[in-house]
Scaffold this active site. Structure first.
Site, PDB file in Angstrom:
ATOM      1  N   SER A 138      16.915  71.164 124.643  1.00 48.13           N
ATOM      2  CA  SER A 138      16.185  72.309 125.197  1.00 48.13           C
ATOM      3  C   SER A 138      15.259  72.747 124.090  1.00 48.13           C
ATOM      4  O   SER A 138      15.527  72.461 122.908  1.00 48.13           O
ATOM      5  CB  SER A 138      17.153  73.463 125.527  1.00 48.13           C
ATOM      6  N   TYR A 151      23.623  80.049 122.908  1.00 46.78           N
ATOM      7  CA  TYR A 151      23.015  78.871 123.529  1.00 46.78           C
ATOM      8  C   TYR A 151      22.159  78.117 122.506  1.00 46.78           C
ATOM      9  O   TYR A 151      22.282  76.901 122.349  1.00 46.78           O
ATOM     10  CB  TYR A 151      22.168  79.316 124.728  1.00 46.78           C
TER      11      TYR A 151
HETATM   12  N1  LIG Z   1      17.217  74.823 133.689  1.00 44.40           N
HETATM   13  C1  LIG Z   1      16.564  75.097 132.540  1.00 44.40           C
HETATM   14  O1  LIG Z   1      15.692  75.978 132.489  1.00 44.40           O
HETATM   15  C2  LIG Z   1      16.866  74.282 131.293  1.00 44.40           C
HETATM   16  C3  LIG Z   1      15.937  74.317 130.242  1.00 44.40           C
HETATM   17  C4  LIG Z   1      16.164  73.556 129.099  1.00 44.40           C
HETATM   18  C5  LIG Z   1      17.304  72.765 129.017  1.00 44.40           C
HETATM   19  N2  LIG Z   1      18.204  72.762 130.055  1.00 44.40           N
HETATM   20  C6  LIG Z   1      19.387  71.894 129.914  1.00 44.40           C
HETATM   21  O2  LIG Z   1      19.339  70.916 130.932  1.00 44.40           O
HETATM   22  C7  LIG Z   1      20.658  70.442 131.203  1.00 44.40           C
HETATM   23  C8  LIG Z   1      20.863  70.365 132.709  1.00 44.40           C
HETATM   24  O3  LIG Z   1      20.819  71.670 133.242  1.00 44.40           O
HETATM   25  P1  LIG Z   1      20.158  72.003 134.664  1.00 44.40           P
HETATM   26  O4  LIG Z   1      19.011  72.877 134.400  1.00 44.40           O
HETATM   27  O5  LIG Z   1      19.963  70.777 135.461  1.00 44.40           O
HETATM   28  O6  LIG Z   1      21.274  72.953 135.294  1.00 44.40           O
HETATM   29  P2  LIG Z   1      22.461  72.662 136.315  1.00 44.40           P
HETATM   30  O7  LIG Z   1      21.925  72.219 137.630  1.00 44.40           O
HETATM   31  O8  LIG Z   1      23.332  73.873 136.258  1.00 44.40           O
HETATM   32  O9  LIG Z   1      23.180  71.403 135.665  1.00 44.40           O
HETATM   33  C9  LIG Z   1      24.183  71.489 134.681  1.00 44.40           C
HETATM   34  C10 LIG Z   1      25.275  70.511 135.069  1.00 44.40           C
HETATM   35  O10 LIG Z   1      26.274  70.538 134.058  1.00 44.40           O
HETATM   36  C11 LIG Z   1      27.529  70.355 134.688  1.00 44.40           C
HETATM   37  N3  LIG Z   1      28.565  70.946 133.877  1.00 44.40           N
HETATM   38  C12 LIG Z   1      28.626  72.208 133.388  1.00 44.40           C
HETATM   39  N4  LIG Z   1      29.771  72.387 132.719  1.00 44.40           N
HETATM   40  C13 LIG Z   1      30.435  71.210 132.768  1.00 44.40           C
HETATM   41  C14 LIG Z   1      31.687  70.768 132.274  1.00 44.40           C
HETATM   42  N5  LIG Z   1      32.502  71.580 131.575  1.00 44.40           N
HETATM   43  N6  LIG Z   1      32.080  69.497 132.530  1.00 44.40           N
HETATM   44  C15 LIG Z   1      31.289  68.666 133.239  1.00 44.40           C
HETATM   45  N7  LIG Z   1      30.092  69.027 133.733  1.00 44.40           N
HETATM   46  C16 LIG Z   1      29.681  70.290 133.503  1.00 44.40           C
HETATM   47  C17 LIG Z   1      27.397  71.069 136.044  1.00 44.40           C
HETATM   48  O11 LIG Z   1      28.165  70.401 137.022  1.00 44.40           O
HETATM   49  P3  LIG Z   1      29.568  70.916 137.591  1.00 44.40           P
HETATM   50  O12 LIG Z   1      29.414  72.357 137.887  1.00 44.40           O
HETATM   51  O13 LIG Z   1      29.840  70.022 138.747  1.00 44.40           O
HETATM   52  O14 LIG Z   1      30.518  70.635 136.486  1.00 44.40           O
HETATM   53  C18 LIG Z   1      25.920  70.888 136.393  1.00 44.40           C
HETATM   54  O15 LIG Z   1      25.730  69.817 137.299  1.00 44.40           O
HETATM   55  C19 LIG Z   1      21.602  71.403 130.457  1.00 44.40           C
HETATM   56  O16 LIG Z   1      22.070  70.786 129.286  1.00 44.40           O
HETATM   57  C20 LIG Z   1      20.708  72.599 130.105  1.00 44.40           C
HETATM   58  O17 LIG Z   1      21.140  73.244 128.931  1.00 44.40           O
HETATM   59  C21 LIG Z   1      18.000  73.491 131.191  1.00 44.40           C
END
Ligand SMILES: NC(=O)c1ccc[n+]([C@@H]2O[C@H](COP(=O)([O-])OP(=O)(O)OC[C@H]3O[C@@H](n4cnc5c(N)ncnc54)[C@H](OP(=O)(O)O)[C@@H]3O)[C@@H](O)[C@H]2O)c1
Length: 225
Positions: A138, A151
């Site tokens: 990120s 975070y």
């Molecule tokens: N969205 C943003 O603005 C943003 C910006 C920069 C970086 N990111 C990064 O991008 C990545 C993906 O996030 P996203 O935006 O696609 O959000 P998201 O849809 O909430 O995806 C996060 C995924 O992580 C899984 N997860 C969370 N805790 C877990 C655990 N303990 N064990 C296994 N799986 C787990 C969740 O699945 P389950 O609930 O099924 O476990 C979910 O599918 C993350 O690392 C986030 O920090 C996001």
């Protein structure tokens, strides 16, 4: 005997992880979908199979080291090789530092730091011939941000881990890619009022496409959104 190249993606049931799963499946990979919520993983699996691809689901909580060991032991027992590991799963707990509890800190670090570190360690022996590990960080891993202390600290840790592996494995056939992106319109923001309306942010599909493309020849991908 596995004929297809295999890819393991954490957090593959939603957002960016789901888009990675669809893209790698389209590229001919057998995709291993990991996450806690079986229903979400099954929906992605069905979408992949409907399009003619192949996927296996693994319900796993990355906060549990023994679950990571069980998953990778089953890969070893089945002679499963991996050519891509995408450490994508992550959570964010935002707000003033003084409000952060020990549980918030532990949950963030066990998901965003210990999970990827332990999974990478366990997967490296499965990448004997060649492999690429893509760590989804990120822009919070590039610079500190107000109300994002824990975070940012977790994402800086993942950055340090990735950059160190790049140096330690420089002469090997395994590559480590660090991907830094700004905000995206994903379910990440669903249970938080930190970003009240993510609808103006880029969709994860376009971010995933850029990462998949650039990860073939870059070790650092920065997408400011
Ligand atoms: N969205 C943003 O603005 C943003 C910006 C920069 C970086 N990111 C990064 O991008 C990545 C993906 O996030 P996203 O935006 O696609 O959000 P998201 O849809 O909430 O995806 C996060 C995924 O992580 C899984 N997860 C969370 N805790 C877990 C655990 N303990 N064990 C296994 N799986 C787990 C969740 O699945 P389950 O609930 O099924 O476990 C979910 O599918 C993350 O690392 C986030 O920090 C996001």
């Amino acid at each position: 005997m596995f004929l297809l190249k295999s890819c393991l993606i954490t957090g593959a049931g939603s957002g960016l992880g789901k888009e990675f799963a669809l893209l790698y499946s389209q590229k001919g990979y057998h995709v291993h979908l990991a996450g806690r919520n079986t229903d979400k993983l099954s929906a992605v699996q069905q979408e992949i199979e409907k399009a003619g691809g192949a996927a296996t689901i693994h319900t796993i909580d990355l906060q549990q080291p023994e679950a990571i060991e069980r998953l990778t032991a089953s890969f070893r027992e089945n002679g499963q090789n991996l050519s891509r590991l995408i450490n994508n799963a992550g959570i964010g707990i935002f707000g003033p530092f003084s409000d952060m509890t020990l549980t918030d800190i532990e949950t963030t670090f066990s998901t965003n730091v210990y999970g990827p570190i332990l999974l990478t360690k366990a997967c490296l022996p499965l990448m004997a011939e060649e492999g690429t590990v893509i760590n989804i960080i990120s822009t919070a891993g590039l610079r500190g941000k107000k109300y994002e202390t824990i975070y940012c600290a977790s994402k800086f840790a993942l950055r340090g881990f990735t950059e160190s592996l790049q140096k330690e494995y420089e002469e090997s056939s395994v590559r480590f890619v660090a991907a830094y992106m700004g905000g995206m319109n994903t379910p990440f923001w669903e249970d938080s009022d930190y970003v009240k309306d993510p609808s103006g942010l880029p969709l994860p599909k376009e971010i995933a496409e850029q990462i998949v493309r650039e990860a073939e020849d870059k070790l650092e991908i920065i997408i400011e959104t």
